[in-house]
Enzyme design. Structure first.
Site, PDB file in Angstrom:
ATOM      1  N   LYS A   8       0.632  -1.400   0.033  1.00 29.29           N
ATOM      2  CA  LYS A   8       0.059  -0.066  -0.017  1.00 29.29           C
ATOM      3  C   LYS A   8       0.795   1.458  -0.025  1.00 29.29           C
ATOM      4  O   LYS A   8       2.022   1.153   0.406  1.00 29.29           O
ATOM      5  CB  LYS A   8      -1.127   0.078   1.405  1.00 29.29           C
ATOM      6  CG  LYS A   8      -0.273  -0.029   2.661  1.00 29.29           C
ATOM      7  CD  LYS A   8      -0.036   1.576   3.102  1.00 29.29           C
ATOM      8  CE  LYS A   8       0.647   1.781   4.494  1.00 29.29           C
ATOM      9  NZ  LYS A   8       1.812   2.487   4.570  1.00 29.29           N
ATOM     10  N   SER A 102       1.013  -6.632   5.015  1.00 30.46           N
ATOM     11  CA  SER A 102       0.007  -7.287   3.756  1.00 30.46           C
ATOM     12  C   SER A 102       0.427  -8.969   3.733  1.00 30.46           C
ATOM     13  O   SER A 102      -0.464  -9.687   3.579  1.00 30.46           O
ATOM     14  CB  SER A 102       0.372  -6.631   2.544  1.00 30.46           C
ATOM     15  OG  SER A 102      -0.399  -6.946   1.572  1.00 30.46           O
ATOM     16  N   ASP A 134      -2.235  -2.244  10.914  1.00 29.75           N
ATOM     17  CA  ASP A 134      -2.513  -2.202   9.450  1.00 29.75           C
ATOM     18  C   ASP A 134      -3.159  -3.471   8.676  1.00 29.75           C
ATOM     19  O   ASP A 134      -3.687  -3.445   7.486  1.00 29.75           O
ATOM     20  CB  ASP A 134      -1.188  -1.673   8.529  1.00 29.75           C
ATOM     21  CG  ASP A 134      -0.889  -0.232   8.863  1.00 29.75           C
ATOM     22  OD1 ASP A 134      -1.820   0.760   9.248  1.00 29.75           O
ATOM     23  OD2 ASP A 134       0.154   0.194   8.444  1.00 29.75           O
TER      24      ASP A 134
HETATM   25  P1  ATP Z   1       4.615   0.234   7.615  1.00 29.24           P
HETATM   26  O1  ATP Z   1       4.463   0.678   6.146  1.00 29.24           O
HETATM   27  O2  ATP Z   1       3.541  -0.625   8.129  1.00 29.24           O
HETATM   28  O3  ATP Z   1       5.376   1.074   8.394  1.00 29.24           O
HETATM   29  P2  ATP Z   1       6.768  -1.007   6.809  1.00 29.24           P
HETATM   30  O4  ATP Z   1       7.024  -1.086   5.365  1.00 29.24           O
HETATM   31  O5  ATP Z   1       7.715   0.136   7.292  1.00 29.24           O
HETATM   32  O6  ATP Z   1       5.437  -0.989   7.043  1.00 29.24           O
HETATM   33  P3  ATP Z   1       7.568  -3.782   7.032  1.00 29.24           P
HETATM   34  O7  ATP Z   1       8.302  -4.095   5.587  1.00 29.24           O
HETATM   35  O8  ATP Z   1       6.149  -4.108   7.120  1.00 29.24           O
HETATM   36  O9  ATP Z   1       7.603  -2.500   7.459  1.00 29.24           O
HETATM   37  O10 ATP Z   1       8.381  -4.457   8.343  1.00 29.24           O
HETATM   38  C1  ATP Z   1       9.660  -4.364   8.637  1.00 29.24           C
HETATM   39  C2  ATP Z   1      10.031  -5.099  10.056  1.00 29.24           C
HETATM   40  O11 ATP Z   1       9.101  -6.099  10.255  1.00 29.24           O
HETATM   41  C3  ATP Z   1      11.372  -5.429   9.769  1.00 29.24           C
HETATM   42  O12 ATP Z   1      11.948  -5.180  11.068  1.00 29.24           O
HETATM   43  C4  ATP Z   1      11.169  -6.874   9.716  1.00 29.24           C
HETATM   44  O13 ATP Z   1      12.068  -7.771  10.170  1.00 29.24           O
HETATM   45  C5  ATP Z   1       9.745  -7.326  10.286  1.00 29.24           C
HETATM   46  N1  ATP Z   1       9.125  -8.235   9.772  1.00 29.24           N
HETATM   47  C6  ATP Z   1       8.440  -9.314  10.190  1.00 29.24           C
HETATM   48  N2  ATP Z   1       7.715  -9.915   9.232  1.00 29.24           N
HETATM   49  C7  ATP Z   1       7.977  -9.446   8.291  1.00 29.24           C
HETATM   50  C8  ATP Z   1       7.551  -9.796   6.792  1.00 29.24           C
HETATM   51  N3  ATP Z   1       6.679 -10.771   6.586  1.00 29.24           N
HETATM   52  N4  ATP Z   1       7.917  -9.158   5.810  1.00 29.24           N
HETATM   53  C9  ATP Z   1       8.911  -7.977   6.043  1.00 29.24           C
HETATM   54  N5  ATP Z   1       9.256  -7.667   7.445  1.00 29.24           N
HETATM   55  C10 ATP Z   1       8.839  -8.441   8.308  1.00 29.24           C
END
Ligand code: ATP
Length: 289
Positions: A8, A102, A134
């Site tokens: 998203k 997601s 989320d």
């Molecule tokens: P948001 O937009 O909700 O802030 P984000 O893009 O910043 O999300 P993600 O990539 O969803 O962050 O997650 C980052 C953190 O979550 C990392 O520290 C990672 O190790 C941990 N994590 C746990 N499960 C997952 C997964 N399936 N995919 C990616 N990261 C994950």
């Protein structure tokens, strides 16, 4: 079973206040894009969850949101099978694209189908909230207004179609870090998220543009000037608008034409300012991709 977990972007993001329980109250417009991770799930006779991923730096145990989602349904419904889950990550991690949330949402949806649990979308969203704020939105997908801590969702009509150039620099910003550098009392002007909602309801991209703002952007950009540079590059190369998504550092630009977006993507790749460069479109429910 094979499912896709879609990323998203935030077309608008505001943080209203910090609640007594430490969570922040937000108001944001979420938009699913056609960028996704792929999750393959296999039933195994050996019990337990065996998760594998193509990225060596993300955990494959209970810290992974896919694992958490699977555990939650397996415990609640006393599923005796084991699971082998292959998670292929394409959505950049810690990027403001809700990749992990997601993945969790897609896992809930897949297991509901696989084990014929007969949970409604609403019931899956409720369970998703136990994994992350989320996750309910990621079950719902499309264009939505998210309030509360992100879990109070109002579905909106699909946003006008356009092309989206996604550029993620080679740095990671954790959501926690972003909140820590946000000094709410010093913010003089908040994004007008309801104005953005009205523009979406009018189905007018032109009316949306002035309201597409992210309250995190000034602070995170000050700390990471590359974000401002990517944004400027997109604007110089034909974007109608460019902004940061979520808590960053991903920047996206909206374009009227596919060719213009592709050309801007080429310039961005050549500049080496972004590690991930991708042209995509919005995803709306019922759409085939
Ligand atoms: P948001 O937009 O909700 O802030 P984000 O893009 O910043 O999300 P993600 O990539 O969803 O962050 O997650 C980052 C953190 O979550 C990392 O520290 C990672 O190790 C941990 N994590 C746990 N499960 C997952 C997964 N399936 N995919 C990616 N990261 C994950």
């Amino acid at each position: 079973m094979r499912v896709r977990a879609l990323a998203k972007i935030n077309l608008g993001l505001d943080v209203l206040r910090k609640r007594e329980d430490g969570y922040h109250e937000v108001r944001m417009v979420m938009q699913t894009i056609q960028m996704y991770d792929v999750i393959n799930i296999y039933k195994t006779s050996r019990p337990g969850i065996n998760l594998r991923t193509n990225l060596p730096y993300i955990p494959t145990d209970e810290r992974n949101l896919v694992y958490k989602a699977a555990r939650l349904l397996m415990d609640e419904f006393r599923i005796r099978w084991g699971l082998r889950i292959d998670l292929q990550k394409f959505i950049p991690v810690s990027a403001g694209l809700a990749g992990g949330s997601s993945d969790a949402a897609a896992t809930l949806v897949a297991l509901n189908q696989m084990f014929r649990l007969r949970l409604s979308k609403k019931a899956l969203m409720k369970r998703g909230l136990a994994i992350g704020a989320d996750v309910p939105y990621c079950v719902m997908r499309g264009t939505a207004l998210a309030e509360g801590i992100g879990e109070k969702l109002t579905m909106l009509p699909p946003a006008p179609d356009c092309y989206v150039l996604v550029g993620k620099p080679a740095l990671n910003v954790s959501t926690k870090q972003a909140y820590e550098s946000l000094h709410l009392s010093e913010i003089r002007r908040h994004p007008d998220i309801y104005g953005l909602v009205r523009a979406i309801e009018k189905h007018s991209l032109a009316a949306m543009l002035p309201h597409m703002e992210n309250v995190f952007e000034p602070g995170i950009t000050r700390e990471n000037p590359i974000i401002g540079q990517i944004k400027a590059l997109m604007l110089e190369n034909g974007a109608r608008h460019a902004m940061m998504s979520g808590s960053g550092p991903t920047v996206f630009g909206v374009f009227d034409a596919w060719m213009t977006a592709q050309k801007a993507a080429d310039v961005l790749r050549e500049s080496q300012m972004a590690r991930t460069v991708f042209v995509t479109r919005f995803f709306n429910n019922g759409q085939k991709i």
